[in-house]
Design an enzyme around this catalytic site. Structure first.
Site, short mmCIF file in Angstrom:
data_model
loop_
_atom_site.label_atom_id
_atom_site.label_comp_id
_atom_site.label_asym_id
_atom_site.label_seq_id
_atom_site.Cartn_x
_atom_site.Cartn_y
_atom_site.Cartn_z
N ARG A 99 38.34 42.66 42.46
CA ARG A 99 38.56 41.23 42.24
C ARG A 99 39.77 41.02 41.33
NH1 ARG A 99 37.35 37.11 45.30
NH2 ARG A 99 37.19 35.18 44.14
N TYR A 102 42.94 41.57 43.15
CA TYR A 102 43.27 40.43 44.00
C TYR A 102 43.94 39.34 43.17
CZ TYR A 102 42.34 36.00 46.38
OH TYR A 102 42.45 34.75 46.92
N TYR A 103 43.39 39.08 41.99
CA TYR A 103 43.96 38.02 41.16
C TYR A 103 45.31 38.40 40.57
CZ TYR A 103 40.07 34.89 41.63
OH TYR A 103 39.16 34.03 42.15
N ALA A 104 45.63 39.69 40.58
CA ALA A 104 46.93 40.10 40.08
C ALA A 104 48.06 39.56 40.94
CB ALA A 104 46.99 41.62 40.00
#
Lengths: 353, 372
Positions: A99, A102-104
């Site tokens: 997760r 992904y947010y990176a």
């Protein structure tokens, strides 16, 4: 003068002597290929990225960059970005969740499933678990009970808690699990729920009933919030081995998805290394489509997707052996009736008994 | 005039799971069940002993249609079976060896181009032609011509019946002499087509309570034997309604309703207090039988649309050991009922017979009392 550079991701590229050397070996190889790719990009070379996802089935995916197809350019970028992430994570010696990854770079990855899929492909090609790449699945499952795992305490007083991160290759002997602060005590039952709505409903009821006997006093309640992730499955598996005498119940919706989630626990092999499911002795209780308590207003009409999913699930079940089918008898009957009548039903708190 | 119906035979625990469809041929009562078995029960024996059984599909069968005829001096009996996995199977009964033989039906050999999820199969024999119809879950209904040579059928795909309605096609009834076919859908609509032209004649909307949550699923459709009337059983909320239509003009004639002296019922004009799963006309078309999840069988006078008789089913008429095998989900709800023509069962004499199956895994035969 442009030329072709071929980068291969495959288990054959790693020279793994023993487990301790995996990360060093991986780091070295990743540095090497990242170097090739970056130099190639600077030169304007064609770069061919080959992922040998399944060497036995000769399944591989090849991405050439730059490409006339926009989609392939994007996919190549995703892989490159992920490889760089893995590389940095290993250098730093830190663990990161899918997760977080992904947010990176949300703009590039677009969807969580893209990250999951590409990471799985990289891990499969190296024939390593994603944990070895210093990446873990995000915690999804919730647990409610009095439990301690090593130094991590799970207490009913704070409601439900996320299932703690444990190494997916660990076994029972690696961690110390204590129920109710007593080394010798064991729960009466472990209850697996499909949804967290039911879990929080049950917790609320238990909390408001302080003076009455508490129904789940001696139980552990767990939900994976829909389809179970590997961590939840592994955790439940360890719990059931530890408390091998207690009964395990599963409560799921009376529809095809509830059934498929139940199968994830009771019949599907837990991971690639074993044919054993997570909890083979789970008793599926779930919502029944028709019994005396069912009101008409609880029934939901099936839509087209429900019908075709149900039928294809039943088609898949044909390959199961007879003992497994016998154990799933009541769930299959429920599904048949749901198709026959064109209705399904969701699990309600009153169904938990 | 109403005469009571009396039980002539009961077979308890006939299948291992819900029995979902029954059809009576001259020699056998044919049942299919969620346990995947096709079973033939001998009509000649008064105990209705099991003649033959075969496991057709592990994941269960829900509908059966039997083609029974004498073609080229040869007796033919072919079974079309709908399975819960969306596949269709054809089996035949070999009169010489008394065996059931799998005909290995493959939709590709019929000319049907794409695979569909099949649901309700139906054979129809007309003068000089045999049709086979099968509905699909995507709302289309496939029509086939059937030719039988040496006892083996060949299906030839003719086309599909489709009215831009993708709702699950649940049931059909065919009146082959007048080239009519009616298809019922999950959303409560039903369509009357010309089976030769494959063209829509009428579309109907169902009566009853309507809201977004309750679909008026059409459960069963039946043409009267003379082809003039059409009876439709569909859900109306939790209730089951049966309506009657004129086929020629597509007019609504009225509903079969239970008479009530209470002021708080009657809004939905229902026939059964739970869903009505199956309806059938008798041979002269004067009577209609219906059955439902309320465990009742009702026999109606078609002319006056009044209920002549009600039979209540419960597990008490089964053998104790058969009852023990039932679980909490197996109530005596009826899933399929049909009239039996005179002459098939000797003990029925000149009277109408009935056969009904349901969730309590039993088959029950009845006949009209008196007048033997």
């Amino acid at each position: 003068m442009t030329s072709n550079r071929i980068v291969i991701i495959s288990q054959d590229c790693l020279n793994i002597v023993n487990d301790n050397h995996i990360q060093n070996e991986l780091l070295e190889y990743l540095s090497k290929i990242l170097n090739i790719i970056e130099n190639g990009l600077k030169n304007g070379d064609y770069i061919q990225l080959e992922l040998h996802i399944n060497p036995i089935l000769k399944r591989k995916s090849v991405l050439t960059f730059p490409n006339l197809k926009e989609n392939i350019n994007w996919k190549f970028t995703v892989y490159l970005r992920l490889l760089k992430f893995i590389h940095t994570q290993i250098i730093k010696g830190e663990i990161i969740s899918k997760r977080q990854l992904y947010y990176a770079d949300v703009k590039l990855f677009k969807k969580q499933t893209i990250v999951d899929e590409c990471l799985d492909n990289i891990a499969l090609s190296f024939n390593l678990s994603i944990e070895k790449l210093n990446i873990i699945a995000s915690q999804k499952g919730l647990i409610y009970g009095e439990l301690s795992i090593d130094n991590y305490k799970i207490s009913k007083s704070i409601g439900s808690t996320l299932i703690p991160v444990i190494n997916l290759s660990s076994s029972l002997s690696d961690s110390k699990i204590i129920f109710n602060n007593n080394e010798n005590s064991s729960p009466d039952s472990i209850i697996i729920l499909e949804k967290d709505a039911i879990l929080s409903g049950l917790i609320n009821i238990e909390k408001s009933n302080k003076h009455l006997t508490q129904k789940f006093n001696n139980s552990i309640l767990i939900t994976a919030r829909g389809y179970p992730d590997r961590l939840t499955k592994h955790f439940i598996n360890i719990l059931t081995i530890k408390f091998n005498k207690c009964k395990i119940y599963g409560y799921f919706d009376s529809d095809v998805y509830g059934f498929m989630i139940a199968l994830e626990y009771s019949s599907k092999p837990m991971n690639n290394n074993t044919s054993l499911p997570c909890v083979s002795n789970m008793i599926i209780k779930g919502a029944k489509l028709f019994d005396n308590n069912v009101k008409y207003s609880d029934l939901i009409p099936l839509n087209d997707k429900d019908i075709s999913t149900s039928m294809s699930l039943l088609n898949r079940l044909k390959t199961y052996d007879d003992t497994t089918l016998d154990s799933l008898n009541s769930s299959i009957k429920n599904l048949q009736r749901s198709l026959y009548f064109g209705f399904k039903r969701e699990l309600k708190i009153v169904d938990i008994n | 005039m109403s005469t009571p119906y009396i039980s002539t035979a009961t077979v308890g625990n006939a299948h291992k799971s819900d029995i979902l469809d029954v059809e009576v041929t001259s020699r056998f009562t044919v049942t299919v069940s969620s346990d995947g078995f096709l079973k033939l029960w001998s009509n000649e024996s008064s105990e209705r002993s099991l003649h033959k059984e075969v496991l057709v599909d592990k994941v269960g069968l829900h509908h059966v249609s039997v083609l029974e005829d004498i073609i080229d001096m040869k007796r033919v009996m072919i079974f079309a079976l709908g399975s819960f996995s969306g596949t269709l199977s054809l089996w035949k009964y070999d009169f010489d060896t008394e065996e059931l033989i799998d005909l290995n039906f493959d939709y590709k050999t019929t000319g049907l181009s794409a695979k569909s999820l099949f649901w309700f199969p139906k054979f129809a024999i007309g003068s000089g032609e045999i049709k086979f119809i099968c509905t699909t879950v995507s709302g289309r209904t496939a029509v086939f011509d059937v030719t039988v040579e040496e006892g083996n059928p060949t299906l030839d795909y003719k086309g599909e019946l489709y009215s831009n309605d993708n709702s699950f096609a649940t049931c059909v009834s065919i009146d082959i002499d007048n080239n009519r076919i009616v298809v019922g859908h999950q959303n409560g609509n039903f369509y009357l087509y010309d089976i030769k032209q494959l063209l829509l004649s009428y579309n109907f909307e169902s009566f009853g309570i309507k809201n977004s949550k309750s679909l008026n699923i059409v459960r069963s459709v039946a043409f009267s034997p003379n082809g003039e009337l059409l009876a439709i059983a569909n859900d109306s909320g939790p209730y089951g309604t049966i309506s009657l239509y004129d086929v020629k003009y597509g007019e609504y004639l009225g509903a079969f309703v239970i008479s009530t002296h209470s002021s708080n019922v009657g809004v939905g004009n229902f026939a059964h207090s739970k869903w009505c799963m199956s309806i059938a006309f008798n041979k002269d078309g004067k009577k209609l039988v219906s059955c439902g999840l309320d465990n009742l069988i009702k026999i109606w006078d078609v002319e006056s649309r009044s209920c002549l008789n009600t039979l209540k089913l419960n597990a008490t008429d089964l053998e104790d050991e058969d009852v023990l095998k039932l679980d909490d989900m197996d109530i005596s709800a009826c899933t399929s009922v049909t009239f039996v023509e005179q002459g098939i069962f000797k003990e029925d004499g000149q009277n109408d017979g009935l056969v009904v199956v349901g969730f309590d895994r039993s088959i029950r035969w009845f006949r009209e009392a008196g007048g033997l």
